[in-house]
Design a protein around this motif. Structure first.
Motif, PDB file in Angstrom:
ATOM      1  N   ASN A 191     -93.357  32.034 -15.963  1.00 29.35           N
ATOM      2  CA  ASN A 191     -93.761  33.118 -15.506  1.00 29.35           C
ATOM      3  C   ASN A 191     -95.271  32.801 -15.723  1.00 29.35           C
ATOM      4  OD1 ASN A 191     -94.963  35.988 -15.000  1.00 29.35           O
ATOM      5  ND2 ASN A 191     -93.675  36.907 -16.252  1.00 29.35           N
ATOM      6  N   ARG A 192     -96.184  33.044 -14.718  1.00 27.38           N
ATOM      7  CA  ARG A 192     -97.603  32.986 -14.864  1.00 27.38           C
ATOM      8  C   ARG A 192     -98.307  34.161 -14.457  1.00 27.38           C
ATOM      9  NH1 ARG A 192     -99.937  30.777 -11.272  1.00 27.38           N
ATOM     10  NH2 ARG A 192     -98.654  30.716  -9.608  1.00 27.38           N
TER      11      ARG A 192
ATOM     12  N   CYS B  47     -88.660  25.749 -13.748  1.00 27.91           N
ATOM     13  CA  CYS B  47     -90.171  26.253 -13.726  1.00 27.91           C
ATOM     14  C   CYS B  47     -90.757  26.089 -12.333  1.00 27.91           C
ATOM     15  CB  CYS B  47     -91.002  25.445 -14.828  1.00 27.91           C
ATOM     16  SG  CYS B  47     -90.650  25.951 -16.545  1.00 27.91           S
ATOM     17  N   GLU B  48     -91.723  26.724 -12.061  1.00 25.33           N
ATOM     18  CA  GLU B  48     -92.469  26.225 -10.815  1.00 25.33           C
ATOM     19  C   GLU B  48     -93.397  25.044 -11.026  1.00 25.33           C
ATOM     20  OE1 GLU B  48     -95.566  29.683 -10.250  1.00 25.33           O
ATOM     21  OE2 GLU B  48     -94.333  30.920 -11.302  1.00 25.33           O
ATOM     22  N   GLN B  49     -93.449  24.434  -9.705  1.00 20.41           N
ATOM     23  CA  GLN B  49     -93.638  22.940  -9.746  1.00 20.41           C
ATOM     24  C   GLN B  49     -95.053  23.038  -9.189  1.00 20.41           C
ATOM     25  OE1 GLN B  49     -91.558  20.476 -10.870  1.00 20.41           O
ATOM     26  NE2 GLN B  49     -90.448  21.922 -11.563  1.00 20.41           N
TER      27      GLN B  49
ATOM     28  N   SER C  41    -100.869  24.478 -12.695  1.00 26.67           N
ATOM     29  CA  SER C  41     -99.623  24.288 -12.260  1.00 26.67           C
ATOM     30  C   SER C  41     -99.348  24.583 -10.713  1.00 26.67           C
ATOM     31  CB  SER C  41     -98.657  24.913 -13.250  1.00 26.67           C
ATOM     32  OG  SER C  41     -98.564  26.040 -12.821  1.00 26.67           O
ATOM     33  N   CYS C  42    -100.174  25.663 -10.344  1.00 29.52           N
ATOM     34  CA  CYS C  42    -100.323  26.201  -8.834  1.00 29.52           C
ATOM     35  C   CYS C  42    -101.348  25.571  -8.133  1.00 29.52           C
ATOM     36  CB  CYS C  42    -100.060  27.629  -8.900  1.00 29.52           C
ATOM     37  SG  CYS C  42    -101.359  28.743  -9.356  1.00 29.52           S
TER      38      CYS C  42
END
Length: 152
Positions: A30-31, A78-80, A145-146
């Motif tokens: 979660n970001r 997780c988000e990549q 990360s994004c």
């Protein structure tokens, strides 16, 4: 409640390469800026960390050790891309500086962080510490990360 008081700086030169690096791999479940949830493998250890909203250099932080196997499974959720970096811990005049040399999509970025006991703590900067970026959200690991450094 656990509070993290951390300041972040860009790094200049190579004089910080004195300590051995530890490889870190981390991702975000979660970001949301109100509650970031991070999974991290640091060498042979793993952690689940929840952080609150940043107010200057201060925010709530809760960190718990977890089995490395669980962390690997959680990183897959997780988000990549994941954040990959080599971290060096360097003692300078009574404080530990953590220098992160980013890899992968953030290759070329080197950032130093210092955790402080209070927001008004006085500390000496090593010669290799450059511009402060504590409040520049681009340098938050969750944002890297994004929107990786190589896309700026």
């Amino acid at each position: 409640m656990a509070i993290e008081i951390e300041r972040k700086f860009l790094v200049v030169g190579d004089a910080w390469r004195t300590a051995p690096p530890v490889f870190y791999s981390q991702g975000y479940l979660n970001r949301d800026k109100a509650r970031t949830v991070r999974v991290r493998i640091a060498g042979e250890e793993a952690f689940l960390t929840i952080k609150g909203t940043s107010v200057g250099a201060r925010r709530a932080e809760f960190e718990y050790p977890i089995p490395v196997w669980d962390a690997r499974e959680l990183l897959a959720l997780c988000e990549q891309p994941l954040i990959e970096k080599n971290r060096r811990k360097i003692l300078h005049e009574g404080f530990v500086w953590e220098v992160d040399e980013f890899l992968g999509e953030n290759l070329g970025l080197v950032v130093a962080e210092i955790e402080l006991p209070s927001e008004d703590s006085v500390f000496a900067k090593p010669d290799w510490v450059g511009e402060e970026v504590t409040e520049d959200a681009r340098y938050f690991n969750s944002n890297l990360s994004c929107t990786p450094f190589n896309r700026w």
